[in-house]
Write an enzyme that holds these catalytic residues in place. Structure first.
Site, PDB file in Angstrom:
ATOM      1  N   PRO A 149     -21.241  37.592 -24.231  1.00  0.00           N
ATOM      2  CA  PRO A 149     -22.269  37.684 -25.101  1.00  0.00           C
ATOM      3  C   PRO A 149     -22.820  36.701 -26.192  1.00  0.00           C
ATOM      4  CG  PRO A 149     -20.293  36.003 -25.040  1.00  0.00           C
ATOM      5  CD  PRO A 149     -20.279  36.311 -23.662  1.00  0.00           C
ATOM      6  N   TRP A 150     -22.857  35.943 -27.599  1.00  0.00           N
ATOM      7  CA  TRP A 150     -23.932  35.227 -28.416  1.00  0.00           C
ATOM      8  C   TRP A 150     -22.960  33.719 -28.563  1.00  0.00           C
ATOM      9  CZ3 TRP A 150     -21.637  34.892 -32.809  1.00  0.00           C
ATOM     10  CH2 TRP A 150     -21.182  36.251 -33.125  1.00  0.00           C
ATOM     11  N   LYS A 174     -26.448  39.983 -17.602  1.00  0.00           N
ATOM     12  CA  LYS A 174     -27.738  40.219 -18.451  1.00  0.00           C
ATOM     13  C   LYS A 174     -26.675  39.545 -19.814  1.00  0.00           C
ATOM     14  CE  LYS A 174     -27.146  42.730 -22.141  1.00  0.00           C
ATOM     15  NZ  LYS A 174     -27.714  41.989 -23.383  1.00  0.00           N
ATOM     16  N   PRO A 175     -27.345  38.672 -20.234  1.00  0.00           N
ATOM     17  CA  PRO A 175     -26.949  37.736 -21.709  1.00  0.00           C
ATOM     18  C   PRO A 175     -27.027  37.976 -22.618  1.00  0.00           C
ATOM     19  CG  PRO A 175     -28.737  36.415 -21.116  1.00  0.00           C
ATOM     20  CD  PRO A 175     -28.051  37.465 -19.605  1.00  0.00           C
ATOM     21  N   GLU A 247     -13.099  40.921 -21.109  1.00  0.00           N
ATOM     22  CA  GLU A 247     -12.099  39.624 -22.287  1.00  0.00           C
ATOM     23  C   GLU A 247     -12.903  40.404 -23.597  1.00  0.00           C
ATOM     24  OE1 GLU A 247     -11.738  37.230 -25.272  1.00  0.00           O
ATOM     25  OE2 GLU A 247     -13.085  35.924 -23.791  1.00  0.00           O
ATOM     26  N   CYS A 282     -12.866  34.118 -30.250  1.00  0.00           N
ATOM     27  CA  CYS A 282     -11.703  35.457 -30.305  1.00  0.00           C
ATOM     28  C   CYS A 282     -10.619  34.593 -30.139  1.00  0.00           C
ATOM     29  CB  CYS A 282     -12.440  35.742 -28.997  1.00  0.00           C
ATOM     30  SG  CYS A 282     -13.385  37.000 -28.872  1.00  0.00           S
ATOM     31  N   GLU A 378     -11.793  41.096 -36.843  1.00  0.00           N
ATOM     32  CA  GLU A 378     -12.381  39.974 -36.595  1.00  0.00           C
ATOM     33  C   GLU A 378     -13.406  39.570 -37.676  1.00  0.00           C
ATOM     34  OE1 GLU A 378     -12.701  38.478 -31.966  1.00  0.00           O
ATOM     35  OE2 GLU A 378     -13.958  40.333 -32.474  1.00  0.00           O
TER      36      GLU A 378
END
Length: 476
Positions: A149-150, A174-175, A247, A282, A378
């Site tokens: 994730p970013w 892969k980012p 996750e 998170c 969220e």
């Protein structure tokens, strides 16, 4: 404009797709380099390299892998300044926070998994059937597809890479399309140590990610991302029964009882844990539940702590956090404040800061109810909500009354209460009188819609192995 490249089979290569996307500096909102949008040919090439490398990497000894991972850790420390700069330019994180809190920990994770690779344990070999000896083997799974994730692009890559490699797997990663820079830097560093093809990086968009997680060569896929992304990955993996490690999101309850000895100190700690990294975490302490008898005192202290929190760009040494990651995320956070319920009150913040970049003010929202959108979903911004509770049962009902189950914390001076609450909170990580510390030796992972599988610890290493029973006939 500078262009990144993919890292495949030990070399930096241009994407065969010929397509690129702009990478935006979140402090300014302006593009500062470009990254490939990898297509099928690029992903195929990365998986072919990983599959070929697995033939040798998968049969190396744990000691051989450990020695190389220790060299990776050393290289991360030696080139920490390069990693910090890549991450901070790409994310806007304050340099001071990155240098103190992330890069040294990344090196530690590699060192931990280097050691853990040499200590994998299972049931003792024995004769559980007459004239037969049984042995348990922990084996690498194969080629692992990973998507990161970013919010913590470098750290979440390390959480995925280190255990997978330690267990003897090879990786195609892969980012995020908005934060590929530090992962490409990691590829350069890891690639200088490991054999070609063991670790590969392809950059790209959501379609690239779908190609990575659905590829037939992958024996397992692991992602950190949203609940929606996790569900999509699980559905894709079901088509050929890939193993999945997820996750996902969180909505951490922070349960503050009336016997906390120092409410002001607790409020300051909670504010930091909720606002750190602009709340893009998170596990952030984003959902406070405070006993009704100390609500006013606690909220006053929490609001003061938030008001005194500094947000600023990567060069601001006093800043706790920088901008939100991207324009879309800024719009998402702002949208929550376009429809604040009448019974709630924004005590501080709730607005964008400045007209350049994606900065958002530290925010406290009081008076929320259990079914409010800001409680149930969220926000993923520097926003802490506050509700009250009357007793332990009420606190538990409200804490557990969300779809997420990643992390939470309990604040009390009553040991028995701390034990009761931590036992019954439906979250994979529970802190007592603290919130958000991690260590390499302990697992991180959630329940319910927060996904399944563990990062960190020997549990994380086990997730990247398969268990085989071998039985020998030993009779005459």
């Amino acid at each position: 404009m500078t262009r990144l490249q993919n890292f495949i089979n030990g070399e930096f290569v241009d994407a065969k797709s010929g397509r690129f996307s702009d990478v935006i500096d979140p402090c300014t909102g302006e593009a500062y380099l470009q990254a490939p949008i990898s297509g099928q040919e690029d992903v195929d090439a990365a998986y072919a390299a990983a599959a070929a490398a697995f033939e040798t990497w998968g049969v190396t000894t744990p000691g051989e892998r450990a020695n190389l991972l220790l060299k990776v850790a050393d290289a991360i420390e030696a080139r920490a300044d390069e990693i910090n700069e890549a991450e901070c330019l790409n994310t806007g994180k304050p340099r001071a926070r990155m240098a103190e809190d992330e890069t040294p920990v990344a090196a530690d994770h590699f060192r931990f998994f280097a050691g853990a690779a040499r200590t994998l344990e299972g049931p003792t070999a024995g004769e559980f059937l007459a004239e037969h000896t049984s042995v348990i083997r922990h084996e690498p799974i194969g080629v692992i597809g990973q998507v990161t994730p970013w919010n913590y692009p470098m750290m979440m890559a390390v959480w995925k890479i280190a255990p997978a490699l330690a267990a003897g797997n090879t990786v195609v990663l892969k980012p995020s399309d908005t934060t590929p820079v530090s992962t490409v830097k990691l590829a350069e560093i890891i690639g200088s140590v490991l054999p070609p093809g063991v670790f590969n990086v392809v950059t790209g968009d959501r379609e690239t990610g779908a190609l990575v997680v659905s590829h037939k060569t992958a024996s397992m896929v692991a992602i950190t991302g949203s609940v929606g992304a996790g569900m999509a990955v699980a559905k894709s993996a079901a088509d050929d029964l890939k193993r999945v490690h997820l996750e996902l999101g969180g909505k951490a309850p922070v349960v503050v009882f009336d016997d906390v000895k120092d409410l002001k100190a607790a409020a300051e700690s909670i504010a930091t844990a909720g606002l750190y990294n602009a709340g893009q975490d998170c596990t952030a302490a984003c959902r406070v539940l405070v006993h009704e008898s100390v609500h006013d005192e606690f909220v006053a202290a929490l609001t003061e702590a938030a008001t005194n929190t500094v947000t600023g760009d990567l060069s601001n040494e006093d800043a706790l956090y920088g901008p939100l990651n991207n324009e879309t995320q800024l719009a998402r956070v702002e949208a929550f404040f376009q429809n604040v319920p009448a019974h709630a009150k924004v005590l501080t913040g709730g607005h964008r800061v400045g007209d350049k970049g994606y900065f958002f003010a530290p925010t406290i929202v009081d008076g929320l109810q259990q079914d409010d959108d800001m409680v149930q979903n969220e926000v993923f911004g520097p926003v802490i909500t506050v509700q009250t509770f009357s007793d332990e049962a009420d606190a538990l009902a409200k804490a557990n009354g969300v779809q997420y189950g990643l992390s939470g914390s309990v604040w009390t001076s009553d040991h028995g209460r701390a034990m009761r609450m931590s036992n019954r909170l439906d979250f994979g990580v529970v802190w007592v009188n603290t919130h958000i510390p991690f260590v390499s030796e302990m697992p991180h992972g959630g329940f319910k819609h927060s996904g399944y599988g563990k990062d960190l610890s020997v549990f994380g290493l086990h997730d990247y192995t398969r268990v085989k029973h071998v039985m020998h006939y030993i009779g005459e």
